[in-house]
Design a protein around this motif. Structure first.
Motif, PDB file in Angstrom:
ATOM      1  N   GLY A 280      11.834  -4.483 -18.234  1.00 24.14           N
ATOM      2  CA  GLY A 280      11.038  -5.534 -17.604  1.00 24.14           C
ATOM      3  C   GLY A 280       9.614  -5.530 -18.111  1.00 24.14           C
ATOM      4  O   GLY A 280       9.021  -6.596 -18.373  1.00 24.14           O
ATOM      5  N   CYS A 281       9.056  -4.352 -18.276  1.00 23.61           N
ATOM      6  CA  CYS A 281       7.707  -4.234 -18.831  1.00 23.61           C
ATOM      7  C   CYS A 281       7.672  -4.726 -20.273  1.00 23.61           C
ATOM      8  O   CYS A 281       6.761  -5.457 -20.665  1.00 23.61           O
ATOM      9  CB  CYS A 281       7.249  -2.776 -18.740  1.00 23.61           C
ATOM     10  SG  CYS A 281       5.648  -2.478 -19.514  1.00 23.61           S
ATOM     11  N   TYR A 282       8.666  -4.337 -21.049  1.00 29.28           N
ATOM     12  CA  TYR A 282       8.717  -4.760 -22.456  1.00 29.28           C
ATOM     13  C   TYR A 282       8.754  -6.280 -22.571  1.00 29.28           C
ATOM     14  O   TYR A 282       8.029  -6.878 -23.365  1.00 29.28           O
ATOM     15  CB  TYR A 282       9.939  -4.139 -23.120  1.00 29.28           C
ATOM     16  CG  TYR A 282      10.264  -4.719 -24.479  1.00 29.28           C
ATOM     17  CD1 TYR A 282       9.537  -4.343 -25.600  1.00 29.28           C
ATOM     18  CD2 TYR A 282      11.282  -5.658 -24.620  1.00 29.28           C
ATOM     19  CE1 TYR A 282       9.837  -4.886 -26.849  1.00 29.28           C
ATOM     20  CE2 TYR A 282      11.590  -6.195 -25.857  1.00 29.28           C
ATOM     21  CZ  TYR A 282      10.853  -5.810 -26.968  1.00 29.28           C
ATOM     22  OH  TYR A 282      11.145  -6.362 -28.196  1.00 29.28           O
ATOM     23  N   ALA A 283       9.600  -6.930 -21.763  1.00 29.11           N
ATOM     24  CA  ALA A 283       9.714  -8.386 -21.833  1.00 29.11           C
ATOM     25  C   ALA A 283       8.414  -9.070 -21.435  1.00 29.11           C
ATOM     26  O   ALA A 283       7.995 -10.053 -22.058  1.00 29.11           O
ATOM     27  CB  ALA A 283      10.856  -8.865 -20.937  1.00 29.11           C
TER      28      ALA A 283
ATOM     29  N   ALA B  70       8.275  -6.491 -14.344  1.00 27.60           N
ATOM     30  CA  ALA B  70       7.721  -7.649 -15.049  1.00 27.60           C
ATOM     31  C   ALA B  70       6.521  -8.226 -14.311  1.00 27.60           C
ATOM     32  O   ALA B  70       5.503  -8.591 -14.924  1.00 27.60           O
ATOM     33  CB  ALA B  70       8.801  -8.714 -15.231  1.00 27.60           C
ATOM     34  N   LEU B  71       6.616  -8.317 -12.977  1.00 27.89           N
ATOM     35  CA  LEU B  71       5.494  -8.832 -12.185  1.00 27.89           C
ATOM     36  C   LEU B  71       4.285  -7.893 -12.273  1.00 27.89           C
ATOM     37  O   LEU B  71       3.146  -8.345 -12.443  1.00 27.89           O
ATOM     38  CB  LEU B  71       5.919  -9.007 -10.731  1.00 27.89           C
ATOM     39  CG  LEU B  71       6.893 -10.159 -10.447  1.00 27.89           C
ATOM     40  CD1 LEU B  71       7.385 -10.104  -9.009  1.00 27.89           C
ATOM     41  CD2 LEU B  71       6.232 -11.504 -10.741  1.00 27.89           C
ATOM     42  N   LEU B  72       4.540  -6.592 -12.145  1.00 24.04           N
ATOM     43  CA  LEU B  72       3.449  -5.615 -12.245  1.00 24.04           C
ATOM     44  C   LEU B  72       2.809  -5.661 -13.620  1.00 24.04           C
ATOM     45  O   LEU B  72       1.573  -5.633 -13.756  1.00 24.04           O
ATOM     46  CB  LEU B  72       3.987  -4.215 -11.950  1.00 24.04           C
ATOM     47  CG  LEU B  72       2.997  -3.052 -12.134  1.00 24.04           C
ATOM     48  CD1 LEU B  72       1.813  -3.199 -11.202  1.00 24.04           C
ATOM     49  CD2 LEU B  72       3.704  -1.707 -11.919  1.00 24.04           C
ATOM     50  N   SER B  73       3.641  -5.757 -14.654  1.00 23.44           N
ATOM     51  CA  SER B  73       3.117  -5.801 -16.019  1.00 23.44           C
ATOM     52  C   SER B  73       2.297  -7.064 -16.247  1.00 23.44           C
ATOM     53  O   SER B  73       1.258  -7.034 -16.921  1.00 23.44           O
ATOM     54  CB  SER B  73       4.270  -5.725 -17.021  1.00 23.44           C
ATOM     55  OG  SER B  73       4.997  -4.527 -16.857  1.00 23.44           O
ATOM     56  N   GLY B  74       2.762  -8.188 -15.682  1.00 20.41           N
ATOM     57  CA  GLY B  74       1.994  -9.424 -15.802  1.00 20.41           C
ATOM     58  C   GLY B  74       0.634  -9.308 -15.134  1.00 20.41           C
ATOM     59  O   GLY B  74      -0.374  -9.796 -15.662  1.00 20.41           O
TER      60      GLY B  74
ATOM     61  N   GLY C 184       8.465 -15.630 -15.736  1.00 18.39           N
ATOM     62  CA  GLY C 184       9.752 -16.089 -16.243  1.00 18.39           C
ATOM     63  C   GLY C 184      10.822 -15.015 -16.170  1.00 18.39           C
ATOM     64  O   GLY C 184      11.839 -15.172 -15.466  1.00 18.39           O
ATOM     65  N   PRO C 185      10.642 -13.893 -16.878  1.00 22.73           N
ATOM     66  CA  PRO C 185      11.646 -12.820 -16.776  1.00 22.73           C
ATOM     67  C   PRO C 185      11.740 -12.225 -15.384  1.00 22.73           C
ATOM     68  O   PRO C 185      12.816 -11.805 -14.956  1.00 22.73           O
ATOM     69  CB  PRO C 185      11.164 -11.786 -17.798  1.00 22.73           C
ATOM     70  CG  PRO C 185       9.730 -12.099 -18.038  1.00 22.73           C
ATOM     71  CD  PRO C 185       9.588 -13.574 -17.856  1.00 22.73           C
ATOM     72  N   ALA C 186      10.612 -12.211 -14.645  1.00 24.85           N
ATOM     73  CA  ALA C 186      10.644 -11.661 -13.289  1.00 24.85           C
ATOM     74  C   ALA C 186      11.496 -12.525 -12.368  1.00 24.85           C
ATOM     75  O   ALA C 186      12.286 -12.012 -11.567  1.00 24.85           O
ATOM     76  CB  ALA C 186       9.223 -11.553 -12.733  1.00 24.85           C
ATOM     77  N   ALA C 187      11.339 -13.860 -12.469  1.00 24.50           N
ATOM     78  CA  ALA C 187      12.117 -14.761 -11.617  1.00 24.50           C
ATOM     79  C   ALA C 187      13.606 -14.626 -11.895  1.00 24.50           C
ATOM     80  O   ALA C 187      14.430 -14.588 -10.965  1.00 24.50           O
ATOM     81  CB  ALA C 187      11.661 -16.206 -11.844  1.00 24.50           C
ATOM     82  N   MET C 188      13.961 -14.527 -13.164  1.00 23.20           N
ATOM     83  CA  MET C 188      15.375 -14.400 -13.504  1.00 23.20           C
ATOM     84  C   MET C 188      15.934 -13.065 -13.018  1.00 23.20           C
ATOM     85  O   MET C 188      17.017 -13.004 -12.434  1.00 23.20           O
ATOM     86  CB  MET C 188      15.563 -14.532 -15.011  1.00 23.20           C
ATOM     87  CG  MET C 188      17.018 -14.366 -15.435  1.00 23.20           C
ATOM     88  SD  MET C 188      17.268 -14.669 -17.182  1.00 23.20           S
ATOM     89  CE  MET C 188      18.916 -13.992 -17.388  1.00 23.20           C
ATOM     90  N   ALA C 189      15.202 -11.993 -13.239  1.00 25.11           N
ATOM     91  CA  ALA C 189      15.687 -10.666 -12.850  1.00 25.11           C
ATOM     92  C   ALA C 189      15.790 -10.540 -11.335  1.00 25.11           C
ATOM     93  O   ALA C 189      16.752  -9.956 -10.813  1.00 25.11           O
ATOM     94  CB  ALA C 189      14.763  -9.589 -13.402  1.00 25.11           C
ATOM     95  N   LEU C 190      14.807 -11.087 -10.604  1.00 24.45           N
ATOM     96  CA  LEU C 190      14.857 -11.019  -9.144  1.00 24.45           C
ATOM     97  C   LEU C 190      16.046 -11.813  -8.612  1.00 24.45           C
ATOM     98  O   LEU C 190      16.739 -11.378  -7.684  1.00 24.45           O
ATOM     99  CB  LEU C 190      13.558 -11.546  -8.549  1.00 24.45           C
ATOM    100  CG  LEU C 190      13.382 -11.372  -7.039  1.00 24.45           C
ATOM    101  CD1 LEU C 190      13.465  -9.899  -6.661  1.00 24.45           C
ATOM    102  CD2 LEU C 190      12.056 -11.979  -6.582  1.00 24.45           C
ATOM    103  N   THR C 191      16.299 -12.966  -9.228  1.00 28.03           N
ATOM    104  CA  THR C 191      17.461 -13.766  -8.841  1.00 28.03           C
ATOM    105  C   THR C 191      18.753 -12.994  -9.088  1.00 28.03           C
ATOM    106  O   THR C 191      19.670 -12.997  -8.256  1.00 28.03           O
ATOM    107  CB  THR C 191      17.493 -15.080  -9.643  1.00 28.03           C
ATOM    108  OG1 THR C 191      16.292 -15.813  -9.392  1.00 28.03           O
ATOM    109  CG2 THR C 191      18.686 -15.927  -9.268  1.00 28.03           C
ATOM    110  N   MET C 192      18.829 -12.319 -10.231  1.00 28.64           N
ATOM    111  CA  MET C 192      20.024 -11.551 -10.557  1.00 28.64           C
ATOM    112  C   MET C 192      20.230 -10.399  -9.585  1.00 28.64           C
ATOM    113  O   MET C 192      21.359 -10.064  -9.223  1.00 28.64           O
ATOM    114  CB  MET C 192      19.955 -11.043 -11.995  1.00 28.64           C
ATOM    115  CG  MET C 192      20.012 -12.148 -13.039  1.00 28.64           C
ATOM    116  SD  MET C 192      20.038 -11.540 -14.741  1.00 28.64           S
ATOM    117  CE  MET C 192      21.703 -10.900 -14.829  1.00 28.64           C
ATOM    118  N   ALA C 193      19.129  -9.787  -9.143  1.00 29.43           N
ATOM    119  CA  ALA C 193      19.247  -8.691  -8.181  1.00 29.43           C
ATOM    120  C   ALA C 193      19.860  -9.186  -6.878  1.00 29.43           C
ATOM    121  O   ALA C 193      20.788  -8.579  -6.339  1.00 29.43           O
ATOM    122  CB  ALA C 193      17.875  -8.074  -7.923  1.00 29.43           C
TER     123      ALA C 193
END
Length: 383
Positions: free
Chosen positions: A25-28, A152-156, A247-256
């Motif tokens: 998530g951080c990488y993305a 991803a959110l923290l990294s952003g 973007g990646p955070a929204a998708m990953a949170l939805t997947m969770a």
């Protein structure tokens, strides 16, 4: 459904899955800054990260033997190795004129560590599932998605404060290392990894190959979206760094969330129907993201993609574990994981090459086309 006891039993695997989500998530989320640091275009970046899938595949070939050798320490040590590896890509700028080479080597190490750990933790979950008699794969993959989204959110947020990618990735690596220590268990040996006597590769069954192909397509689409969504929002749609990270955070949170729901849904719906339905929904989401004319529309596409893709890979892994011989179950899941990682790791470079030639919109369209192949493969699992 699942209760507190289920979480307690699955705790080591949940920690390992979450640790992997944190680093990726951080990488993305930091990929736009990494691209700027390296001074390359999409094709150049795709070429530089190509070492990750190659190293991952090589590491996954020996991962069963690695798991047997390390015993109950396999998962925690795998997490720690992955955490250390993910410190390195953000430090590539320190290499000066060798920066591009240093980054390529760092990504190869990330791929090797991730590939090894993914084989080990999926095989461990398959053993837990068959011991308990119900699915845990969606729950564990949800932990990955949740770790990915939070990271991803923290990294952003850290990027918004002006921190360079090296420092942002160091924070994620430290969190992953702590989670890795939580993956230690008193009896964490992964039974079934050793090659059973008298059983060749053919004994793993065709379900392993078909399931691996489905996992490959699922990983290709979801990891391509996770890796390139921030660039799509910032570069194609003119979004800010914070909007890109969302973007990646929204998708990953939805997947969770969807995977937690899928944990109970899989008991009520035919797994084959769940595979096909999830692939169709994911393809629609990819097309919406490709056609987006604003960050908000792109978020909607990634959310729909996440809902559909969330159940595909875990369901395929569960089916492979159920259909394999008991004495070869862990090896069957390991083989399906190996096949799946061709999509997980080769997906982002492939998307990069398509994006360089035709744009990121075309790249997400290609992911939608690939997802439709699952509709044809799902009925074959029933046979």
């Amino acid at each position: 459904m699942f209760g507190l006891n289920t979480f307690a039993v699955a705790r080591p695997a949940l920690a390992a899955f979450a640790a992997m989500g944190v680093v990726w998530g951080c990488y993305a989320a930091t990929l736009p800054d990494i691209k700027a640091m390296l001074g390359v275009d999409e094709a150049g970046l795709g070429l530089l990260i190509l070492g990750a899938p190659i190293a991952a595949v090589l590491a996954m070939l020996v991962a069963p033997a690695t798991g047997v050798m390390l015993g109950r320490f396999a998962m925690p040590l795998g997490c720690l190795a992955m955490a250390v590896a993910f410190v390195l890509p953000g430090q590539a700028g320190l290499a000066g004129g060798m920066m591009l080479v240093a980054f390529a080597v760092a990504m190869a190490l990330c791929g090797a560590a991730t590939g090894t750990l993914d084989v080990l933790m999926n095989a461990r979950v398959a053993a837990m599932e068959n011991l308990r008699g119900h699915s845990l794969m969606n729950l564990c993959h949800a932990a990955y998605s949740l770790g990915y989204a939070v990271s991803a959110l923290l990294s952003g947020a850290l990027r918004g404060q002006g921190l360079p990618p090296g420092q942002v990735m160091l924070v994620a690596a430290l969190i992953a290392g702590v989670l890795g220590m939580a993956a230690l268990e008193a009896d964490g040996r992964i039974d079934g990894l050793a090659k059973p006597k008298g059983l060749g590769a053919a004994a793993l069954g065709r379900a392993t190959v078909i399931g691996g192909a489905i996992v490959m397509i699922a990983f290709l689409s979801e990891n391509a979206a996770e890796s390139w969504s921030a660039l799509h929002i910032e570069q194609t749609l003119g979004g800010s760094p914070a909007q890109g990270a969302l973007g990646p955070a929204a998708m990953a949170l939805t997947m969770a969330v969807a995977r937690l729901a899928g944990q109970s849904v899989i008991a009520r719906i035919s797994p084959q129907r769940l595979l096909a339905g999830g692939a169709v929904v994911a393809a629609i989401g990819a097309l919406v993201a490709a056609a987006a004319n604003s960050p908000a529309m792109a978020y909607a596409g990634f959310i729909v993609l996440g809902i559909g893709a969330s159940v595909v890979a875990p369901t395929a892994f569960t089916l492979v574990g159920q259909m394999a011989r008991p004495e070869a179950r862990a090896r069957a899941v390991a083989r399906a994981t190996l096949l799946g990682y061709f999509g997980y790791f080769f997906g982002p470079p492939l998307i990069g090459f398509i994006a360089a030639g035709f744009g990121l919109r075309a790249a997400f369209g290609a992911a939608a086309v690939a997802l439709m192949a699952v509709v044809a493969l799902a009925p074959l699992m029933r046979r």
